[in-house]
Design a protein around this motif. Structure first.
Motif, PDB file in Angstrom:
ATOM      1  N   UNK A   1       0.849  -1.194   0.000  1.00 27.34           N
ATOM      2  CA  UNK A   1       0.000   0.000   0.000  1.00 27.34           C
ATOM      3  C   UNK A   1       0.884   1.242   0.000  1.00 27.34           C
ATOM      4  N   UNK A   2       0.516   2.225  -0.802  1.00 33.12           N
ATOM      5  CA  UNK A   2       1.287   3.451  -0.875  1.00 33.12           C
ATOM      6  C   UNK A   2       1.044   4.292   0.362  1.00 33.12           C
ATOM      7  N   UNK A   3       2.100   4.777   0.985  1.00 30.84           N
ATOM      8  CA  UNK A   3       1.967   5.587   2.187  1.00 30.84           C
ATOM      9  C   UNK A   3       1.696   7.038   1.820  1.00 30.84           C
ATOM     10  N   UNK A   4       0.972   7.718   2.708  1.00 29.71           N
ATOM     11  CA  UNK A   4       0.661   9.117   2.494  1.00 29.71           C
ATOM     12  C   UNK A   4       1.814   9.974   2.997  1.00 29.71           C
ATOM     13  N   UNK A   5       2.350  10.841   2.174  1.00 33.43           N
ATOM     14  CA  UNK A   5       3.461  11.673   2.628  1.00 33.43           C
ATOM     15  C   UNK A   5       3.022  12.617   3.737  1.00 33.43           C
ATOM     16  N   UNK A   6       3.852  12.802   4.716  1.00 39.91           N
ATOM     17  CA  UNK A   6       3.540  13.703   5.819  1.00 39.91           C
ATOM     18  C   UNK A   6       4.586  14.800   5.880  1.00 39.91           C
ATOM     19  N   UNK A   7       4.139  15.938   6.326  1.00 43.25           N
ATOM     20  CA  UNK A   7       5.006  17.104   6.415  1.00 43.25           C
ATOM     21  C   UNK A   7       5.872  17.069   7.665  1.00 43.25           C
ATOM     22  N   UNK A   8       5.295  16.598   8.772  1.00 40.42           N
ATOM     23  CA  UNK A   8       6.051  16.611  10.031  1.00 40.42           C
ATOM     24  C   UNK A   8       5.897  15.273  10.747  1.00 40.42           C
ATOM     25  N   UNK A   9       6.844  14.993  11.645  1.00 37.23           N
ATOM     26  CA  UNK A   9       6.806  13.781  12.437  1.00 37.23           C
ATOM     27  C   UNK A   9       5.942  13.990  13.674  1.00 37.23           C
ATOM     28  N   UNK A  10       5.829  12.965  14.493  1.00 37.59           N
ATOM     29  CA  UNK A  10       5.040  13.068  15.722  1.00 37.59           C
ATOM     30  C   UNK A  10       5.630  14.131  16.646  1.00 37.59           C
ATOM     31  N   UNK A  11       4.769  14.801  17.391  1.00 35.36           N
ATOM     32  CA  UNK A  11       5.231  15.788  18.351  1.00 35.36           C
ATOM     33  C   UNK A  11       5.919  15.099  19.531  1.00 35.36           C
ATOM     34  N   UNK A  12       6.901  15.778  20.092  1.00 36.58           N
ATOM     35  CA  UNK A  12       7.561  15.296  21.303  1.00 36.58           C
ATOM     36  C   UNK A  12       7.584  16.426  22.333  1.00 36.58           C
ATOM     37  N   UNK A  13       7.683  16.040  23.599  1.00 35.05           N
ATOM     38  CA  UNK A  13       7.745  17.032  24.682  1.00 35.05           C
ATOM     39  C   UNK A  13       8.860  16.696  25.671  1.00 35.05           C
ATOM     40  N   UNK A  14       9.933  16.097  25.174  1.00 36.97           N
ATOM     41  CA  UNK A  14      11.077  15.777  26.025  1.00 36.97           C
ATOM     42  C   UNK A  14      11.781  17.069  26.429  1.00 36.97           C
ATOM     43  N   UNK A  15      11.958  17.282  27.732  1.00 37.07           N
ATOM     44  CA  UNK A  15      12.622  18.496  28.228  1.00 37.07           C
ATOM     45  C   UNK A  15      14.127  18.272  28.187  1.00 37.07           C
ATOM     46  N   UNK A  16      14.871  18.993  27.339  1.00 39.93           N
ATOM     47  CA  UNK A  16      16.286  18.675  27.157  1.00 39.93           C
ATOM     48  C   UNK A  16      17.241  19.354  28.139  1.00 39.93           C
ATOM     49  N   UNK A  17      16.779  20.389  28.837  1.00 38.56           N
ATOM     50  CA  UNK A  17      17.653  21.121  29.744  1.00 38.56           C
ATOM     51  C   UNK A  17      17.675  20.460  31.119  1.00 38.56           C
ATOM     52  N   UNK A  18      18.701  20.755  31.894  1.00 36.69           N
ATOM     53  CA  UNK A  18      18.859  20.120  33.202  1.00 36.69           C
ATOM     54  C   UNK A  18      17.792  20.569  34.192  1.00 36.69           C
ATOM     55  N   UNK A  19      17.359  21.828  34.081  1.00 34.76           N
ATOM     56  CA  UNK A  19      16.435  22.389  35.065  1.00 34.76           C
ATOM     57  C   UNK A  19      15.048  22.576  34.455  1.00 34.76           C
ATOM     58  N   UNK A  20      14.029  21.898  34.978  1.00 38.65           N
ATOM     59  CA  UNK A  20      12.669  22.102  34.461  1.00 38.65           C
ATOM     60  C   UNK A  20      12.127  23.455  34.888  1.00 38.65           C
ATOM     61  N   UNK A  21      11.182  23.972  34.117  1.00 42.75           N
ATOM     62  CA  UNK A  21      10.502  25.213  34.447  1.00 42.75           C
ATOM     63  C   UNK A  21       9.052  24.912  34.798  1.00 42.75           C
ATOM     64  N   UNK A  22       8.622  25.196  36.015  1.00 44.42           N
ATOM     65  CA  UNK A  22       7.244  24.883  36.415  1.00 44.42           C
ATOM     66  C   UNK A  22       6.231  25.577  35.527  1.00 44.42           C
ATOM     67  N   UNK A  23       5.229  24.837  35.095  1.00 43.30           N
ATOM     68  CA  UNK A  23       4.136  25.413  34.336  1.00 43.30           C
ATOM     69  C   UNK A  23       4.402  25.661  32.875  1.00 43.30           C
ATOM     70  N   UNK A  24       5.610  25.326  32.387  1.00 40.78           N
ATOM     71  CA  UNK A  24       5.968  25.580  30.989  1.00 40.78           C
ATOM     72  C   UNK A  24       5.761  24.306  30.176  1.00 40.78           C
ATOM     73  N   UNK A  25       5.217  24.456  28.977  1.00 37.90           N
ATOM     74  CA  UNK A  25       5.018  23.319  28.090  1.00 37.90           C
ATOM     75  C   UNK A  25       5.897  23.491  26.852  1.00 37.90           C
ATOM     76  N   UNK A  26       6.584  22.420  26.493  1.00 36.86           N
ATOM     77  CA  UNK A  26       7.458  22.397  25.318  1.00 36.86           C
ATOM     78  C   UNK A  26       6.936  21.365  24.333  1.00 36.86           C
ATOM     79  N   UNK A  27       6.886  21.723  23.053  1.00 35.90           N
ATOM     80  CA  UNK A  27       6.520  20.785  21.988  1.00 35.90           C
ATOM     81  C   UNK A  27       7.491  20.985  20.832  1.00 35.90           C
ATOM     82  N   UNK A  28       7.985  19.871  20.283  1.00 33.06           N
ATOM     83  CA  UNK A  28       8.919  19.941  19.156  1.00 33.06           C
ATOM     84  C   UNK A  28       8.530  18.917  18.108  1.00 33.06           C
ATOM     85  N   UNK A  29       8.991  19.127  16.889  1.00 34.23           N
ATOM     86  CA  UNK A  29       8.780  18.160  15.821  1.00 34.23           C
ATOM     87  C   UNK A  29       9.843  18.352  14.750  1.00 34.23           C
TER      88      UNK A  29
END
Length: 255
Positions: A1-29
């Motif tokens: 079956x032919x796959x449908x091309x997608x523009x972006x990958x799944x979103x991630x919310x892994x916090x990469x810095x050592x210190x978290x920030x309370x109440x802040x939301x991060x999303x990347x793709x």
């Protein structure tokens, strides 16, 4: 079956810095600018299309090159997802006349994109005055020395000259990126443009926590000598920097 091309990958919310920030939301793709106009990947933005997944291009970008339009859409997709994670709202920041993101009145945030990667940070305005986020590819030593003439203060140049050449790329990349994040966080607060020489990195210990000191008076109580907290890290081949301005002033400044 032919796959449908997608523009972006799944979103991630892994916090990469050592210190978290309370109440802040991060999303990347990750995204592929060449696929946003492909059949099946959403409305075609390669020519006259003006929206994708419900996100409309503002008029100034409708005639921009495909890469710039793709970066805008990818960043707004991350921002929309981050706002939903924050409090369940369905909202997408528009673009102000100065081309900065136009966030909901009760939120602050920042968007960045770099070489097929985009991310957004959001937080409640009652907790933060501003947020800054930036992503950069690491410079090599030769690139770092060229950029240093434009972005470093005399004190930062002197620090650079004391470092081994192998550390020059990381130091200049981090300084540049932290100042970009500072601008994104502080510009909406002071309402005026300022440049790289308006602040300097207080010290350099490699990636991790950082402090930036203002060298110019920027208005709205942001005077020379005030210090702002930042953080830098290496993540998936990029240097990521973050600057936060908590609403409680004594949480942000060392003076």
């Amino acid at each position: 079956m032919e796959t449908t091309p997608t523009f972006h990958e799944a979103f991630t919310s892994v916090w990469p810095w050592a210190s978290p920030l309370p109440g802040v939301r991060l999303v990347a793709t990750r995204f592929d600018p060449t696929r946003i106009g492909k059949q099946g990947a959403g409305r075609d933005l390669s020519d006259s299309g003006s929206s994708y997944e419900g996100i409309a291009l503002p008029p100034p970008l409708q005639g921009a090159i495909a890469k710039r339009r793709a970066e805008f859409i990818a960043g707004r997709l991350c921002a929309r997802r981050a706002l939903w994670l924050l409090d369940g709202r369905n909202a997408t920041p528009g673009m102000n006349e100065d081309r900065s993101p136009c966030w909901p009145v009760d939120c602050v945030g920042a968007i960045t994109h770099n070489d097929g990667w985009a991310a957004a940070l959001v937080a409640p305005r009652q907790a933060y005055l501003g947020l800054g986020l930036d992503a950069e590819r690491l410079l090599d030593a030769a690139q770092a020395l060229r950029l240093a003439r434009r972005v470093l203060t005399p004190e930062e140049v002197a620090r650079l000259e004391r470092l081994p050449e192998s550390e020059a790329g990381l130091m200049v990349t981090a300084t540049f990126s932290l100042k970009e994040s500072l601008f994104k966080a502080l510009y909406p607060v002071v309402g005026q443009m300022f440049h790289f020489q308006a602040a300097e990195l207080v010290s350099w210990h490699g990636v991790g926590a950082a402090r930036l000191r203002l060298l110019n008076n920027l208005g709205s109580g942001w005077t020379a000598g005030r210090e702002v907290v930042g953080e830098a890290c290496l993540h998936e081949g990029r240097l990521l920097s973050l600057v936060s301005l908590p609403a409680r002033v004594h949480d942000s400044f060392g003076t």
